[in-house]
Design a protein around this motif. Structure first.
Motif, PDB file in Angstrom:
ATOM      1  N   ILE A   1       3.345  -4.568 -11.318  1.00 48.56           N
ATOM      2  CA  ILE A   1       3.008  -4.366 -12.781  1.00 48.56           C
ATOM      3  C   ILE A   1       3.805  -4.107 -13.712  1.00 48.56           C
TER       4      ILE A   1
ATOM      5  N   ASN B   1       1.138   1.821  -6.175  1.00 53.46           N
ATOM      6  CA  ASN B   1       1.712   1.145  -5.088  1.00 53.46           C
ATOM      7  C   ASN B   1       2.136  -0.324  -5.426  1.00 53.46           C
TER       8      ASN B   1
ATOM      9  N   VAL C   1      -7.978   0.028 -16.852  1.00 54.39           N
ATOM     10  CA  VAL C   1      -8.045  -1.463 -17.009  1.00 54.39           C
ATOM     11  C   VAL C   1      -7.803  -1.950 -15.457  1.00 54.39           C
TER      12      VAL C   1
ATOM     13  N   THR D   1      -8.455  -5.604 -12.516  1.00 57.16           N
ATOM     14  CA  THR D   1      -8.651  -7.171 -12.557  1.00 57.16           C
ATOM     15  C   THR D   1      -9.838  -7.338 -11.825  1.00 57.16           C
TER      16      THR D   1
ATOM     17  N   LYS E   1      -7.368   5.351  -4.625  1.00 60.77           N
ATOM     18  CA  LYS E   1      -6.572   6.463  -4.693  1.00 60.77           C
ATOM     19  C   LYS E   1      -6.437   7.568  -5.703  1.00 60.77           C
TER      20      LYS E   1
ATOM     21  N   HIS F   1       0.707  -1.295  -0.001  1.00 65.14           N
ATOM     22  CA  HIS F   1       0.136   0.003  -0.065  1.00 65.14           C
ATOM     23  C   HIS F   1       0.732   1.265   0.049  1.00 65.14           C
TER      24      HIS F   1
ATOM     25  N   ALA G   1      -2.405   2.205  -9.837  1.00 71.87           N
ATOM     26  CA  ALA G   1      -1.929   1.414  -8.695  1.00 71.87           C
ATOM     27  C   ALA G   1      -0.649   1.636  -8.439  1.00 71.87           C
TER      28      ALA G   1
END
Ligand code: TMP
Length: 395
Positions: free
Chosen positions: A371, A366, A328, A330, A309, A233, A364
């Motif tokens: 990624i 974090n 995008v 998941t 966020k 996070h 994202a």
């Protein structure tokens, strides 16, 4: 509580909109997102709080098991808990979809999860689950059935509850005298260092510091005996807490060290927060300018990870679907829906969706490492990421 940051009018994070909501023009709830510092307790919190019932309902979309980073972190901790503390009974507050508790024996574990859609998942797997909010009433109910609990764990949950005195009073009441409380939440020190102003949204009522936690728990006869820094996070702290009267456990050096780090960063001083507020304003200006420059070149930008966020960032910087084509993600409960406030569409992640994309906004951030590993092909063909952490830039 003295205000140091104004992030404007914001919709409720995690309230993704359906197509029908847009067609019937369902009114979204907005609130004024302001953040303040309490000089007495040293706690940082948002000033206008939204009720738990409005935020954590029967349709809560966030699933902690969606990220490998989180499930691996939980697995590692579970092994450590079993080895070091050998709990006879563990209780998790905010068990979400069971990504931590699944590492424990069903007979020795209790889940507390007020979001009924998530509580259903652990119930189905055979775990005793209370689909209720954490408070003294529930602690009494559990105590009457199980007597004491010797390990209580809670990740990214206690910072979502406004009344911390009630939270810690209930924990102290249920925890056995030799019991251990482990909590983990985003770290205020990391938030300040990274200018991660998007840690603030309606659900994150507090962003905790060790200074604040120590002040808050002492009146409930609790004491931090160890802290661990985590990467999850966007930088979190895991606090290991015991009862004051338990003298068998020594205070670990990590407590002193982390306190020193927080004091060196002058986290007990309001001026530090005023400076942070100035950095946030600058971050907004620079991020908008990056987006504008890319759009001038007619390039296509999408978002990756439709996080709560990102809701703060996009609404604060007023970035809408003219700039970001879509997100995008998941998470099943987020996809085929629209981002709160900005109404940017969220597509179900498929690698091929990135084929004709020039730039990706890292919602994202974090999970950057996870990624980047996953999207090697996109990076190899010249695709770029945009991030606002710690300062807006293209990578
Ligand atoms: P969080 O930052 O609030 O934990 O949310 C992370 C979001 O990012 C969550 O909706 C899942 C999404 N995500 C992806 O879509 N793909 C990924 O590879 C990762 C790591 C996260």
């Amino acid at each position: 509580m003295k205000k140091f940051l104004d992030l404007g009018l914001q919709p409720l994070a995690n309230k993704y909109l359906t197509r029908k909501d847009l067609i019937i023009k369902r009114k979204e709830q907005f609130y004024h997102l302001e953040v303040g510092f309490d000089n007495k307790t040293k706690l940082v919190s948002i000033l206008n709080k939204v009720s738990s019932q409005k935020m954590f309902d029967n349709n809560y979309p966030y699933r902690s098991s969606m990220s490998k980073t989180m499930t691996e972190s939980f697995k590692k901790l579970s092994k450590e808990i079993i080895k070091t503390y050998k709990p006879k009974l563990i209780l998790e507050i905010g068990s979400n979809d069971g990504s931590l508790i699944k590492n424990f024996n069903k007979k020795n574990a209790i889940c507390v999860e007020p979001c009924k859609n998530l509580a259903k998942i652990t119930k189905k797997k055979g775990f005793k689950t209370y689909a209720e909010y954490w408070d003294l009433k529930l602690a009494k109910k559990i105590k009457s059935k199980y007597h004491n609990v010797d390990l209580i764990y809670s990740a990214n949950t206690l910072s979502h509850i406004a009344n911390l005195d009630s939270v810690f009073k209930s924990i102290s009441y249920l925890l056995s005298d030799n019991g251990i409380l482990i909590i983990e939440d985003p770290s205020l020190l990391e938030c300040l260092k990274r200018v991660a102003y998007d840690q603030f949204y309606n659900e994150h009522i507090y962003v905790f510091s060790l200074l604040g936690i120590i002040n808050k728990i002492k009146k409930h006869n609790l004491q931090v005996f160890k802290v661990e820094k985590l990467k999850t996070h966007g930088g979190s702290i895991r606090y290991f807490i015991k009862k004051n009267l338990n003298l068998n456990i020594k205070i670990h050096n990590s407590v002193k060290k982390h306190l020193k780090d927080e004091l060196n960063y002058k986290m007990n001083n309001f001026k530090t927060y005023i400076k942070f507020g100035e950095k946030v304003k600058k971050s907004k200006k620079n991020l908008i300018s990056i987006f504008n420059n890319i759009k001038k070149k007619n390039k296509k930008i999408i978002g990756y990870g439709s996080t709560a966020k990102s809701v703060t960032v996009l609404n604060y910087c007023k970035i809408k679907s003219e700039t970001l084509d879509y997100f995008v993600d998941t998470t099943p409960n987020k996809t085929c829906k629209y981002m709160p406030g900005t109404h940017i569409y969220i597509k179900n992640y498929r690698k091929s969706l990135l084929d004709d994309i020039d730039y990706i906004f890292l919602g994202a951030w974090n999970f950057k490492d996870e990624i980047f590993k996953k999207e090697k092909k996109f990076i190899k063909k010249g695709g770029k990421f945009i991030t606002h952490i710690p300062t807006p830039k293209i990578i």
